[in-house]
Design an enzyme around this catalytic site. Sequence first.
Site, PDB file in Angstrom:
ATOM      1  CB  ALA A   1      -0.875   0.001   1.239  1.00 43.23           C
TER       2      ALA A   1
ATOM      3  N   GLY B   1       0.559  -5.064   0.491  1.00 45.63           N
ATOM      4  CA  GLY B   1      -0.634  -5.164  -0.367  1.00 45.63           C
ATOM      5  C   GLY B   1      -0.361  -5.912  -1.670  1.00 45.63           C
TER       6      GLY B   1
ATOM      7  CD  GLU C   1      -2.663  -7.167   2.579  1.00 47.84           C
ATOM      8  OE1 GLU C   1      -3.063  -7.385   3.729  1.00 47.84           O
ATOM      9  OE2 GLU C   1      -2.639  -6.026   2.081  1.00 47.84           O
TER      10      GLU C   1
ATOM     11  CD  GLU D   1       1.675  -5.021   5.487  1.00 47.80           C
ATOM     12  OE1 GLU D   1       2.412  -5.973   5.825  1.00 47.80           O
ATOM     13  OE2 GLU D   1       1.014  -5.012   4.427  1.00 47.80           O
TER      14      GLU D   1
HETATM   15  N1  COA Z   1       4.516   3.195  -0.721  1.00 46.75           N
HETATM   16  C1  COA Z   1       4.941   4.325  -1.338  1.00 46.75           C
HETATM   17  N2  COA Z   1       6.122   4.424  -1.973  1.00 46.75           N
HETATM   18  C2  COA Z   1       6.890   3.331  -2.021  1.00 46.75           C
HETATM   19  C3  COA Z   1       6.516   2.118  -1.403  1.00 46.75           C
HETATM   20  C4  COA Z   1       5.279   2.092  -0.731  1.00 46.75           C
HETATM   21  N3  COA Z   1       4.832   0.970  -0.157  1.00 46.75           N
HETATM   22  N4  COA Z   1       7.514   1.230  -1.596  1.00 46.75           N
HETATM   23  C5  COA Z   1       8.455   1.853  -2.318  1.00 46.75           C
HETATM   24  N5  COA Z   1       8.086   3.111  -2.556  1.00 46.75           N
HETATM   25  C6  COA Z   1       8.836   4.133  -3.297  1.00 46.75           C
HETATM   26  C7  COA Z   1       9.959   4.709  -2.460  1.00 46.75           C
HETATM   27  O1  COA Z   1       9.464   5.691  -1.587  1.00 46.75           O
HETATM   28  C8  COA Z   1      10.876   5.246  -3.527  1.00 46.75           C
HETATM   29  O2  COA Z   1      10.349   6.456  -3.983  1.00 46.75           O
HETATM   30  P1  COA Z   1      11.319   7.768  -4.130  1.00 46.75           P
HETATM   31  O3  COA Z   1      12.298   7.369  -5.204  1.00 46.75           O
HETATM   32  O4  COA Z   1      10.378   8.858  -4.557  1.00 46.75           O
HETATM   33  O5  COA Z   1      11.967   7.964  -2.803  1.00 46.75           O
HETATM   34  C9  COA Z   1      10.714   4.242  -4.657  1.00 46.75           C
HETATM   35  O6  COA Z   1       9.489   3.545  -4.406  1.00 46.75           O
HETATM   36  C10 COA Z   1      11.831   3.199  -4.689  1.00 46.75           C
HETATM   37  O7  COA Z   1      11.905   2.601  -3.428  1.00 46.75           O
HETATM   38  P2  COA Z   1      13.241   2.587  -2.538  1.00 46.75           P
HETATM   39  O8  COA Z   1      12.846   2.398  -1.122  1.00 46.75           O
HETATM   40  O9  COA Z   1      14.107   3.755  -2.852  1.00 46.75           O
HETATM   41  O10 COA Z   1      13.928   1.270  -3.126  1.00 46.75           O
HETATM   42  P3  COA Z   1      14.912   0.282  -2.361  1.00 46.75           P
HETATM   43  O11 COA Z   1      15.457  -0.629  -3.373  1.00 46.75           O
HETATM   44  O12 COA Z   1      15.864   1.024  -1.512  1.00 46.75           O
HETATM   45  O13 COA Z   1      13.943  -0.553  -1.363  1.00 46.75           O
HETATM   46  C11 COA Z   1      11.954  -1.762  -0.737  1.00 46.75           C
HETATM   47  C12 COA Z   1      12.923  -1.355  -1.871  1.00 46.75           C
HETATM   48  C13 COA Z   1      10.791  -2.513  -1.346  1.00 46.75           C
HETATM   49  C14 COA Z   1      12.697  -2.648   0.271  1.00 46.75           C
HETATM   50  C15 COA Z   1      11.475  -0.479  -0.023  1.00 46.75           C
HETATM   51  O14 COA Z   1      10.981   0.428  -1.005  1.00 46.75           O
HETATM   52  C16 COA Z   1      10.367  -0.707   0.980  1.00 46.75           C
HETATM   53  O15 COA Z   1      10.644  -1.183   2.067  1.00 46.75           O
HETATM   54  N6  COA Z   1       9.114  -0.345   0.638  1.00 46.75           N
HETATM   55  C17 COA Z   1       7.989  -0.415   1.536  1.00 46.75           C
HETATM   56  C18 COA Z   1       7.513  -1.846   1.691  1.00 46.75           C
HETATM   57  C19 COA Z   1       6.380  -1.867   2.714  1.00 46.75           C
HETATM   58  O16 COA Z   1       6.573  -1.620   3.877  1.00 46.75           O
HETATM   59  N7  COA Z   1       5.176  -2.203   2.233  1.00 46.75           N
HETATM   60  C20 COA Z   1       4.008  -2.238   3.061  1.00 46.75           C
HETATM   61  C21 COA Z   1       3.383  -0.906   3.096  1.00 46.75           C
HETATM   62  S1  COA Z   1       1.955  -0.877   4.152  1.00 46.75           S
END
Ligand code: COA
Length: 259
Positions: free
Chosen positions: A65, A110, A113, A133
Site C-alpha cells: 500500500a 498489499g 495480499e 507492515e
Molecule cells: N509506498 C509508497 N512508496 C513506495 C513504497 C510504498 N509501499 N515502496 C516503495 N516506494 C517508493 C519509495 O518511496 C521510492 O520512492 P522515491 O524514489 O520517490 O523515494 C521508490 O518507491 C523506490 O523505493 P526505494 O525504497 O528507494 O527502493 P529500495 O530498493 O531502496 O527498497 C523496498 C525497496 C521494497 C525494500 C522499499 O521500497 C520498501 O521497504 N518499501 C515499503 C515496503 C512496505 O513496507 N510495504 C508495506 C506498506 S503498508
Amino acid sequence: MGKEVLYKRRDDVATITLNREDALNALNTPLLRQLRALLADVEADESVRAIVITGAGDRAFCAGADVHELKDMSPIRARDWSLWVQSVISYLEQLSKPVIARINGYCLGGGLELAMACDFRIASDSSVFGLPEVNLGIIPGGGGTQRLARLVGRTKAMEMLMTGEPIDAKEALMLRLVNQVVPVAELDAAVDTVLNKLRAKSRLALRTLKLAVNNGLEMDLERALRYEAECFGSAISTHDAKEGLQAFIDKRKPVFKGT
Ligand code: COA
C-alpha cells in the site's frame, strides 16, 4: 481513466499491469479504483478467458500500500479503507476466470495480499515476498493476516507477520506460497504454459472449480462436501460436460465451447 493500471489484450488473455514503476507499483487509491473497474470489465467480457496480473518494470510486482496515503489516516478512515481494499481483493479472488499473478521482484504488503487472491502465482527467482507492515507500526489490512495463514499455515504466517522479514522465492516455493519459480527470462513462457493448459479446459468447469475450492475452504468439511456435490451437479449439467465425457468414450480430444 488514468494510467495507474495498464490493460493489454493478447488473444483471449487480459493482462493487467500495476503501473507505478517509480513507486515500485505501490497501491494508491487511484490505482485500486482503476483496478476494480478494469476487473469488472474483464469479468463481463466473454471473450476474455484468463487474466494475468503483473507489475511494471523489473523491480517489483508491487511493494504494498502507498505509505504516503496511510500516513495521516484517522482510525475510522483506516478501517473504511481496509474494508474497501479487502473488497477489491476479494472481488479479484471471486472472478469467474482464472487469474495468474506474474511476479518479478518485490511482492510485499498489499502486493502479496493481491497476489494471494490470484489462482496461480508464478515468480522469477529474484522475487521477494513479505508482509512488512509491522516494521511501520501497523498490520496488514488487505486480507494478509487471513490469507497468508490459510496458504502457508499459522506457524510461518505468524513468523512472517511478527518479524516483518521477507522470504526469497526459493522459500516461497517451499512454503507453497507460489506455484512455480523460474529465471526471469523464462517467466513469460512459464505463464504461457499455464495459460495454454487452461485454454484446453472447459471454462465452465474452471469457474465451478473456483467456487468449490474458494467457498468450500471456508466451510466445515460436512457442509463443504455437500457444497461440492451441488457444484458437481451444476458442472455435469453443461454441454461441455457431455462433450468431455463423450470425447473420452470416443477416444478423441474434447472441444469445449463454454456452454
Ligand atoms: N509506498 C509508497 N512508496 C513506495 C513504497 C510504498 N509501499 N515502496 C516503495 N516506494 C517508493 C519509495 O518511496 C521510492 O520512492 P522515491 O524514489 O520517490 O523515494 C521508490 O518507491 C523506490 O523505493 P526505494 O525504497 O528507494 O527502493 P529500495 O530498493 O531502496 O527498497 C523496498 C525497496 C521494497 C525494500 C522499499 O521500497 C520498501 O521497504 N518499501 C515499503 C515496503 C512496505 O513496507 N510495504 C508495506 C506498506 S503498508
